[in-house]
Design an enzyme around this catalytic site. Structure first.
Site, PDB file in Angstrom:
ATOM      1  N   THR A  12       1.081  -0.864   0.318  1.00 16.46           N
ATOM      2  CA  THR A  12      -0.200  -0.120   0.113  1.00 16.46           C
ATOM      3  C   THR A  12       0.701   0.940  -0.091  1.00 16.46           C
ATOM      4  O   THR A  12       2.230   1.387   0.419  1.00 16.46           O
ATOM      5  CB  THR A  12      -1.279   0.554   1.020  1.00 16.46           C
ATOM      6  OG1 THR A  12      -0.366   0.195   2.215  1.00 16.46           O
ATOM      7  CG2 THR A  12      -1.699  -1.304   1.316  1.00 16.46           C
ATOM      8  N   GLY A  14       2.511   2.205  -2.589  1.00 21.89           N
ATOM      9  CA  GLY A  14       3.400   1.955  -3.693  1.00 21.89           C
ATOM     10  C   GLY A  14       3.425   3.276  -5.338  1.00 21.89           C
ATOM     11  O   GLY A  14       3.868   2.329  -5.663  1.00 21.89           O
ATOM     12  N   SER A  16       4.562   6.204  -4.417  1.00 25.51           N
ATOM     13  CA  SER A  16       5.668   6.962  -5.147  1.00 25.51           C
ATOM     14  C   SER A  16       6.603   7.028  -3.560  1.00 25.51           C
ATOM     15  O   SER A  16       6.480   5.757  -2.699  1.00 25.51           O
ATOM     16  CB  SER A  16       5.837   8.740  -4.946  1.00 25.51           C
ATOM     17  OG  SER A  16       4.990   8.507  -3.009  1.00 25.51           O
ATOM     18  N   ILE A  18       9.275   5.824  -0.826  1.00 22.70           N
ATOM     19  CA  ILE A  18       9.440   4.047  -0.109  1.00 22.70           C
ATOM     20  C   ILE A  18       8.179   2.902  -0.822  1.00 22.70           C
ATOM     21  O   ILE A  18       9.243   2.553  -0.404  1.00 22.70           O
ATOM     22  CB  ILE A  18      10.034   4.499   1.473  1.00 22.70           C
ATOM     23  CG1 ILE A  18      11.077   5.014   1.714  1.00 22.70           C
ATOM     24  CG2 ILE A  18       9.693   2.887   2.036  1.00 22.70           C
ATOM     25  CD1 ILE A  18      10.700   5.605   3.711  1.00 22.70           C
ATOM     26  N   SER A 137       8.796   3.866  11.866  1.00 21.25           N
ATOM     27  CA  SER A 137       9.681   5.304  11.807  1.00 21.25           C
ATOM     28  C   SER A 137      10.531   5.390  12.387  1.00 21.25           C
ATOM     29  O   SER A 137       9.791   5.186  13.996  1.00 21.25           O
ATOM     30  CB  SER A 137       8.704   6.179  11.515  1.00 21.25           C
ATOM     31  OG  SER A 137       9.853   7.664  11.670  1.00 21.25           O
ATOM     32  N   TYR A 150       2.475  12.723  14.249  1.00 16.96           N
ATOM     33  CA  TYR A 150       2.835  11.824  13.583  1.00 16.96           C
ATOM     34  C   TYR A 150       3.520  11.132  13.797  1.00 16.96           C
ATOM     35  O   TYR A 150       3.176   9.877  14.033  1.00 16.96           O
ATOM     36  CB  TYR A 150       3.761  12.648  12.024  1.00 16.96           C
ATOM     37  CG  TYR A 150       4.498  11.339  11.262  1.00 16.96           C
ATOM     38  CD1 TYR A 150       4.104  10.498  10.609  1.00 16.96           C
ATOM     39  CD2 TYR A 150       5.579  11.117  11.698  1.00 16.96           C
ATOM     40  CE1 TYR A 150       4.555   9.857   9.611  1.00 16.96           C
ATOM     41  CE2 TYR A 150       6.831  10.734  10.518  1.00 16.96           C
ATOM     42  CZ  TYR A 150       6.001   9.918  10.060  1.00 16.96           C
ATOM     43  OH  TYR A 150       6.296   8.435   9.087  1.00 16.96           O
TER      44      TYR A 150
END
Length: 244
Positions: A12, A14, A16, A18, A137, A150
């Site tokens: 998902t 996908g 652009s 990473i 992250s 975030y």
């Protein structure tokens, strides 16, 4: 032989950055790949680059009907799934004290709700020993000013993976977090000012930002049989910035 030959992968987000690099890496290693994105024009561009063995579906990960349609397409064309990369995510840079309800809702909807629905939706299609990869992250543990919400969403998905690992025996999968550091992508360039990116390089032990291709290489490892005993882990690909 390519390490993902014969495997079917869903990525998902996908179209652009990473996600696109992961899709490219999977295809190069022999996988049949399905990618999603919210914008058809971006998906069309990605497919033109990726070529054969890649199918695109317009899909908002936070919308159950979109995911149902995605997995119906996967079932029809491939019949099963071996790898799921729950990568779709958004970030909004906004100062503490100025965060709006809409900004909170949109980030949690895509990053947390979307991850849950993506993984749950794949369960009926997973083959034994499937690999689920959730993009986390370093912000989960080291959020920057303006990215606190975030970071909170990423902390949530890190914890979801730890919980889901307990279900790996029942459902026959393994699940791990892929946690990039600061990697220049179109989304990051829009989100983080140039001076902040430059300052960040100074505190990264390797002295540089990562590349999407380096994150994709780590994703290939987690998708492949080489990581068959890796479960419930966080693979940090961040040059060491959140590790030391």
């Amino acid at each position: 032989m390519a390490v993902l030959t014969g495997k079917v992968a869903v990525v998902t987000g996908g179209s652009s950055g990473i996600g696109l690099a992961i899709a490219r890496g999977f295809r190069e290693e022999g996988a049949t790949v399905f990618i999603t994105g919210r914008r058809k024009d971006a998906l069309d561009k990605a497919i033109a680059e990726l070529g054969e063995d890649v199918t695109a579906a317009v899909c908002d990960a936070a919308v159950p009907a979109d995911l149902d349609a995605l997995y119906a397409t996967v079932r029809e064309q491939a019949g099963h799934v071996d790898v799921v990369v729950a990568n779709a995510g958004i970030g909004i840079d906004v100062a503490f004290g100025e965060v709006t309800e809409e900004q909170i809702d949109s980030q949690f909807a895509t990053n947390v709700k979307g991850t849950i629905l993506t993984v749950q939706g794949a369960l009926p299609l997973l083959r034994p020993e499937a690999s689920i990869i959730v993009t986390g992250s370093t912000a989960a543990t080291r959020p920057q000013a303006g990215l606190e919400v975030y970071g909170a969403t990423k902390a949530a998905v890190h914890n979801l993976v730890r919980g889901w690992a307990h279900s790996s025996r029942r459902y026959g999968f393994r699940v791990n977090v892929l946690a990039p550091g600061m990697v220049p992508t179109p989304g990051l360039l829009d989100l983080v000012p140039a001076e902040v990116r430059s300052q960040a390089e100074e505190v990264i032990p390797l002295g540089r930002h990562g590349t999407p291709e380096e994150i994709a290489a780590a994703a290939v490892f987690l998708a492949s049989d080489a990581s068959s005993y890796v479960n419930g882990s966080t693979l940090a690909v961040d040059g060491g910035v959140a590790q030391v």
